[in-house]
Design a protein around this motif. Structure first.
Motif, mmCIF file in Angstrom:
data_model
loop_
_atom_site.group_PDB
_atom_site.id
_atom_site.type_symbol
_atom_site.label_atom_id
_atom_site.label_comp_id
_atom_site.label_asym_id
_atom_site.label_seq_id
_atom_site.Cartn_x
_atom_site.Cartn_y
_atom_site.Cartn_z
ATOM 1 N N VAL A 105 0.847 -1.206 0.000
ATOM 2 C CA VAL A 105 0.000 0.000 0.000
ATOM 3 C C VAL A 105 0.872 1.242 0.000
ATOM 4 N N LEU A 106 1.894 1.251 0.834
ATOM 5 C CA LEU A 106 2.800 2.394 0.924
ATOM 6 C C LEU A 106 3.460 2.677 -0.423
ATOM 7 N N ALA A 107 3.904 1.624 -1.099
ATOM 8 C CA ALA A 107 4.558 1.793 -2.402
ATOM 9 C C ALA A 107 3.589 2.357 -3.433
ATOM 10 N N LEU A 109 0.934 4.246 -2.837
ATOM 11 C CA LEU A 109 0.697 5.643 -2.486
ATOM 12 C C LEU A 109 1.837 6.536 -2.970
ATOM 13 N N ARG A 110 3.066 6.132 -2.707
ATOM 14 C CA ARG A 110 4.210 6.948 -3.118
ATOM 15 C C ARG A 110 4.259 7.119 -4.628
ATOM 16 N N THR A 111 4.062 6.034 -5.352
ATOM 17 C CA THR A 111 4.138 6.092 -6.818
ATOM 18 C C THR A 111 3.025 6.950 -7.399
ATOM 19 N N ASP A 112 1.792 6.726 -6.952
ATOM 20 C CA ASP A 112 0.638 7.409 -7.538
ATOM 21 C C ASP A 112 0.639 8.904 -7.226
ATOM 22 N N ILE A 113 0.903 9.255 -5.965
ATOM 23 C CA ILE A 113 0.864 10.664 -5.571
ATOM 24 C C ILE A 113 2.011 11.419 -6.236
ATOM 25 N N ALA A 114 3.189 10.788 -6.307
ATOM 26 C CA ALA A 114 4.320 11.436 -6.967
ATOM 27 C C ALA A 114 4.020 11.683 -8.443
ATOM 28 N N GLU A 115 3.409 10.718 -9.105
ATOM 29 C CA GLU A 115 3.102 10.890 -10.536
ATOM 30 C C GLU A 115 2.177 12.074 -10.749
ATOM 31 N N ALA A 116 1.140 12.202 -9.913
ATOM 32 C CA ALA A 116 0.187 13.293 -10.073
ATOM 33 C C ALA A 116 0.824 14.642 -9.727
ATOM 34 N N ALA A 117 1.585 14.691 -8.635
ATOM 35 C CA ALA A 117 2.169 15.955 -8.185
ATOM 36 C C ALA A 117 3.235 16.469 -9.149
ATOM 37 N N TRP A 118 3.990 15.554 -9.767
ATOM 38 C CA TRP A 118 5.079 15.950 -10.663
ATOM 39 C C TRP A 118 4.681 15.893 -12.131
#
Length: 282
Positions: A105-107, A109-118
């Motif tokens: 789950v943590l992985a 979250l990190r991947t998805d949120i980073a993709e959207a933010a960047w």
């Protein structure tokens, strides 16, 4: 063309997602609002947006629910903020899906949120995410923002849209170092016009800022329509331009909505991020 708030799911009926759906995250470009504030390609601040997600749950491979709190750090260098309702729907999409472990789950979250933010950036970047498991919930702290409370002042308030002219400082006196706080920050969602309640901390070194004027200025956001991150950057830029401190930090903690609180931090100089500790109202 960048996404705009009025194209998001804000203020619209939205079904509860049945399965994990990273595509629900809706980024909104920071640039238009920063251009409005006179912020150039190289902003005069560092910092991040600290999110706390209290409504995170998923299923184990055997279908048993798990709950956790997610702490998300989105650097202010990202080209986008993430619209909060889309963030809530995205987090809800975990609740009907099975994952092998909290680390999985943590992985995600990190991947998805980073993709959207960047998204839209020339270079991929990261975001910070950590989870607090249920067995550590009783270790969560509550602490008010440190500093001298401006709300003690008995002032008259007549302006409820931002008035930078209310800000002034003693330029002909010796500089001071102060930390000032207020619980009277209130703005509104630019799409739904629902109220956003917050507390703010201002740390600075420089000409002493008139405290009454500063409190009136903060109160003047009461009818202002802008996202949390944008309000904090507006406060930072107005104080920087009107009071000319040598060093300045602005940190706001907003009460949660939809199980999420957003807490932007902006500072003129490289500094450690504040601990993501909730206030009593959060």
């Amino acid at each position: 063309m960048p996404n705009s708030p009025d194209q998001s799911l804000l203020g619209r009926p939205a079904p509860h997602p049945e399965a994990y759906a990273p595509e629900l995250l809706y980024p909104i470009a920071r640039a238009p609002k920063r251009q409005e504030l006179g912020v150039g390609a190289q902003p005069p601040f560092f910092g991040a947006d600290l999110w706390t997600a209290y409504e995170l749950s998923w299923l184990t491979p055997r279908g048993k629910p798990v709950v956790a709190i997610a702490h998300v750090t989105v650097p202010c260098e990202t080209p986008n903020i993430i619209e909060s309702k889309s963030f809530k729907l995205y987090l809800n999409s975990f609740s009907g899906s099975r994952f092998g472990s909290a680390d999985e789950v943590l992985a995600r979250l990190r991947t998805d949120i980073a993709e959207a933010a960047w998204r839209g950036s020339d270079a991929a970047g990261s975001v910070g995410v950590r989870l607090t498991a249920a067995d550590a919930f009783d270790q969560q702290q509550v602490h008010e923002l440190d500093g001298l409370l401006l709300d003690r002042l008995d002032i008259e308030c007549t302006d409820y849209t931002p008035q930078p002219a209310l800000l002034s400082a003693a330029f002909d006196e010796q500089p001071v170092e102060e930390t000032l706080t207020s619980n009277l920050l209130k703005s509104n969602c630019p799409v739904t016009e629902q109220p956003d309640w917050g507390s703010v901390q201002i740390r600075y070194f420089g000409p002493q800022i008139d405290q009454g004027g500063l409190l009136r200025y903060l109160v003047s956001y009461r009818k202002h329509d802008e996202f949390h991150e944008q309000c904090v950057e507006r406060i930072f830029m107005d104080i920087r331009q009107r009071c000319r401190p040598t060093r300045l930090s602005v940190y706001a903690r907003y009460t949660r909505r939809g199980g999420l609180d957003i807490n932007p931090f902006r500072t003129s100089h490289p500094a450690a991020l504040p601990a993501n500790v909730r206030t009593a109202r959060q």
